[in-house]
Write a protein that holds these residues in place. Structure first.
Motif, mmCIF file in Angstrom:
data_model
loop_
_atom_site.group_PDB
_atom_site.id
_atom_site.type_symbol
_atom_site.label_atom_id
_atom_site.label_comp_id
_atom_site.label_asym_id
_atom_site.label_seq_id
_atom_site.Cartn_x
_atom_site.Cartn_y
_atom_site.Cartn_z
ATOM 1 N N ASN A 126 0.878 -1.170 0.000
ATOM 2 C CA ASN A 126 0.000 0.000 0.000
ATOM 3 C C ASN A 126 0.907 1.209 0.000
ATOM 4 O O ASN A 126 2.004 1.143 0.519
ATOM 5 C CB ASN A 126 -0.938 0.045 1.211
ATOM 6 C CG ASN A 126 -2.172 0.920 0.937
ATOM 7 O OD1 ASN A 126 -2.107 1.842 0.142
ATOM 8 N ND2 ASN A 126 -3.279 0.600 1.580
ATOM 9 N N LYS A 128 -0.115 4.207 1.239
ATOM 10 C CA LYS A 128 -0.596 5.150 2.251
ATOM 11 C C LYS A 128 0.102 4.863 3.566
ATOM 12 O O LYS A 128 0.057 3.750 4.078
ATOM 13 C CB LYS A 128 -2.119 5.010 2.427
ATOM 14 C CG LYS A 128 -2.711 5.946 3.474
ATOM 15 C CD LYS A 128 -2.640 7.387 3.007
ATOM 16 C CE LYS A 128 -3.397 8.322 3.951
ATOM 17 N NZ LYS A 128 -2.734 8.451 5.263
ATOM 18 N N SER A 131 -0.844 2.425 7.274
ATOM 19 C CA SER A 131 -1.736 1.287 6.999
ATOM 20 C C SER A 131 -1.249 0.003 7.662
ATOM 21 O O SER A 131 -1.832 -1.055 7.468
ATOM 22 C CB SER A 131 -1.867 1.065 5.488
ATOM 23 O OG SER A 131 -0.630 0.648 4.931
ATOM 24 N N LYS A 133 1.555 -1.693 7.198
ATOM 25 C CA LYS A 133 2.126 -2.644 6.239
ATOM 26 C C LYS A 133 3.254 -3.459 6.864
ATOM 27 O O LYS A 133 3.258 -4.695 6.781
ATOM 28 C CB LYS A 133 2.616 -1.869 5.010
ATOM 29 C CG LYS A 133 3.220 -2.687 3.893
ATOM 30 C CD LYS A 133 3.463 -1.828 2.674
ATOM 31 C CE LYS A 133 4.376 -0.663 2.956
ATOM 32 N NZ LYS A 133 5.768 -1.071 3.329
ATOM 33 N N THR A 279 -2.949 -3.771 2.737
ATOM 34 C CA THR A 279 -3.392 -3.331 4.059
ATOM 35 C C THR A 279 -4.181 -2.033 3.928
ATOM 36 O O THR A 279 -3.871 -1.181 3.090
ATOM 37 C CB THR A 279 -2.188 -3.098 4.990
ATOM 38 O OG1 THR A 279 -1.284 -2.174 4.384
ATOM 39 C CG2 THR A 279 -1.456 -4.408 5.251
ATOM 40 N N ILE A 280 -5.210 -1.888 4.779
ATOM 41 C CA ILE A 280 -6.041 -0.694 4.700
ATOM 42 C C ILE A 280 -6.559 -0.326 6.084
ATOM 43 O O ILE A 280 -7.164 -1.145 6.765
ATOM 44 C CB ILE A 280 -7.214 -0.891 3.699
ATOM 45 C CG1 ILE A 280 -8.146 0.318 3.685
ATOM 46 C CG2 ILE A 280 -7.981 -2.171 3.999
ATOM 47 C CD1 ILE A 280 -7.523 1.583 3.184
ATOM 48 N N HIS A 281 -6.270 0.913 6.487
ATOM 49 C CA HIS A 281 -6.850 1.472 7.703
ATOM 50 C C HIS A 281 -8.239 1.983 7.343
ATOM 51 O O HIS A 281 -8.391 2.752 6.388
ATOM 52 C CB HIS A 281 -5.966 2.596 8.235
ATOM 53 C CG HIS A 281 -6.552 3.340 9.389
ATOM 54 N ND1 HIS A 281 -6.985 2.715 10.535
ATOM 55 C CD2 HIS A 281 -6.777 4.668 9.578
ATOM 56 C CE1 HIS A 281 -7.440 3.611 11.380
ATOM 57 N NE2 HIS A 281 -7.337 4.811 10.815
ATOM 58 N N ASP A 286 -8.062 7.217 3.938
ATOM 59 C CA ASP A 286 -7.193 6.096 3.558
ATOM 60 C C ASP A 286 -7.796 5.302 2.407
ATOM 61 O O ASP A 286 -7.071 4.832 1.523
ATOM 62 C CB ASP A 286 -6.981 5.184 4.765
ATOM 63 C CG ASP A 286 -6.197 5.856 5.871
ATOM 64 O OD1 ASP A 286 -5.003 5.554 6.019
ATOM 65 O OD2 ASP A 286 -6.776 6.692 6.581
ATOM 66 N N MET A 290 -6.217 4.604 -1.188
ATOM 67 C CA MET A 290 -6.096 3.259 -1.739
ATOM 68 C C MET A 290 -6.744 3.174 -3.121
ATOM 69 O O MET A 290 -6.273 2.439 -3.993
ATOM 70 C CB MET A 290 -6.729 2.229 -0.791
ATOM 71 C CG MET A 290 -6.517 0.790 -1.246
ATOM 72 S SD MET A 290 -7.298 -0.428 -0.178
ATOM 73 C CE MET A 290 -9.026 -0.199 -0.582
ATOM 74 N N TYR A 318 -7.535 -8.049 1.006
ATOM 75 C CA TYR A 318 -7.422 -6.783 1.725
ATOM 76 C C TYR A 318 -7.472 -7.080 3.225
ATOM 77 O O TYR A 318 -8.339 -7.827 3.694
ATOM 78 C CB TYR A 318 -8.563 -5.845 1.335
ATOM 79 C CG TYR A 318 -8.526 -5.472 -0.126
ATOM 80 C CD1 TYR A 318 -7.885 -4.316 -0.560
ATOM 81 C CD2 TYR A 318 -9.121 -6.294 -1.091
ATOM 82 C CE1 TYR A 318 -7.824 -3.984 -1.904
ATOM 83 C CE2 TYR A 318 -9.073 -5.968 -2.434
ATOM 84 C CZ TYR A 318 -8.420 -4.816 -2.835
ATOM 85 O OH TYR A 318 -8.361 -4.500 -4.172
#
Length: 403
Positions: A126, A128, A131, A133, A279-281, A286, A290, A318
């Motif tokens: 990712n 961002k 996140s 990672k 990965t995503i917050h 965010d 993404m 994800y």
């Protein structure tokens, strides 16, 4: 400089100021590391109790105790109070012993690749910040090693956060030509990948650390393309996959902590990967970031395919990270992602917890954290969350292996 007949100091340039501050911070980080890891000044892994080991192996604690009394397989160390303590290396020896002793349950005790099983190369990506990672990568690496797998962790990020989690400070511990750049560079200083792989303190995990020299690959690749390094395994997006193939037989899983941008290194990771974890917050800003990441990645993947690259991942998932299940806006974001991406979003999520933050201060994963650092309930909740995510990823790996 002379002003009104008086000599004044030459003003410090911005470059000199930042260089000085970087040196100050680097020296302080080295001092902190030496205090955290003394007396060896390098990381060591905690030991495990009989109860821990029995739970990991899925056997009764009494069976483990009897094996120790009979001198079967690994002989644990003993504390002053007589309690048995095991290292992760001991646990690995027990896994191999039980797999031989109970062949019908061999895959439960030692779930490594078998003949014909494909090496799993998982890129965690990712662009961002925040996140999680690197946190996701290190926890997955530790989890898989505890399960008995042979793991190679490749830090592909010049910021070297993954290397720091394994106890390396890049400017002190990683010299010139000691990153994966050494194996994929274009000139005559190129080295075999085995020469830059390091054994780690965490039994079952080897590491290729990172430092700022990885940026050289980003700078040199356009010139290399112009000079004709654009065919077969020599083309930039195949180079990482080609060197990983040199150690195919040595590992079950390779984990790549990709840089937080879509450069040549990240594209190499995407092409080397058999699986992709994004990965995503779960915050709207965010998710918007993404969205741009996915759009750019899609465009670049099509360019690679047009150049003959093959991008057929066994799975793309994800991972929801730093999730507060009591936060209404976050819940809405998670609901949105699940409605759009369905089963491609892992069912479990990593919750936001002070336990992970506390572990990070000591450059540890939850699997290394002593129970005195945070309350028992806090650590147990955090471990339950991280275990659930890692177990789901492990399940995907085993499905690829036909189990």
């Amino acid at each position: 400089m002379t002003i009104n007949g008086r000599v004044s100091a030459t003003p410090e340039s911005s470059a000199d100021k930042i260089s000085r501050q970087a040196s100050l911070l680097s020296a302080q980080l080295q001092s902190i590391r030496e205090r955290i890891y003394e007396p060896e000044t390098s990381k060591t892994l905690k030991t495990f109790t009989s109860k821990d080991v029995a739970a990991l192996l899925g056997i009764a604690e009494s069976t483990l105790r009897q094996m120790s009394l009979d001198g079967e397989s690994a002989i644990p160390d003993r504390k002053d109070n007589g309690r048995r303590i095991y290292t992760l290396e001991h646990i690995g020896q027990l896994r191999e012993h039980l797999a031989r002793k109970r062949p019908g349950e061999a895959l439960e005790f030692l779930p490594r690749r078998r003949e014909g099983d494909k090496l799993q190369v998982i890129a965690v990506a990712n662009f961002k910040g925040g996140s999680a990672k690197t946190t996701t990568t290190v926890h997955l690496a530790h989890y898989l090693a505890i399960q008995g797998l042979r793991v190679l962790a490749i830090d592909l990020d010049p910021q070297a956060s993954l290397s720091a989690m394994f106890g390396y400070q890049p400017e002190f511990d990683v010299d010139d030509n000691e990153t994966v750049y050494a194996a994929i560079r274009y000139d005559d200083r190129r080295r075999p990948i085995r020469e830059v792989i390091r054994s780690s303190y965490f039994h079952g995990i080897d590491l290729i650390p990172a430092n700022l020299e990885l940026m050289e690959y980003e700078h040199e690749t356009p010139q290399a393309i112009a000079e004709g390094h654009g065919r077969g395994d020599g083309i930039f997006f195949r180079r990482l996959a080609a060197v990983i193939s040199e150690v195919d037989a040595d590992y079950d899983v390779v984990l790549i902590d990709a840089p937080p941008q879509l450069g040549y290194l990240t594209l190499g990771a995407l092409c080397a990967a058999t699986g992709l974890m994004i990965t995503i917050h779960p915050a709207m800003i965010d998710v918007a970031s993404m969205n741009q990441f996915l759009a750019m990645m899609s465009d670049l993947m099509h360019v690679i395919e047009d150049r003959g690259g093959v991008l057929n991942h066994d799975f793309i998932r994800y991972v929801i990270t730093r999730h507060n299940p009591n936060d209404g806006p976050q819940i809405n974001v998670v609901t949105l992602l699940r409605s759009l991406f369905k089963d491609d979003v892992l069912a479990p999520a990593v919750v936001e917890t002070t336990a992970i933050a506390s572990a990070g201060l000591e450059k540890k994963s939850l699997y290394e954290l002593s129970r005195g650092n945070v309350t028992r309930d806090t650590l147990n909740r955090a471990l339950e969350s991280v275990d659930a995510v890692n177990a789901e990823i492990f399940r995907h790996i085993k499905e690829v292996w036909g189990r």
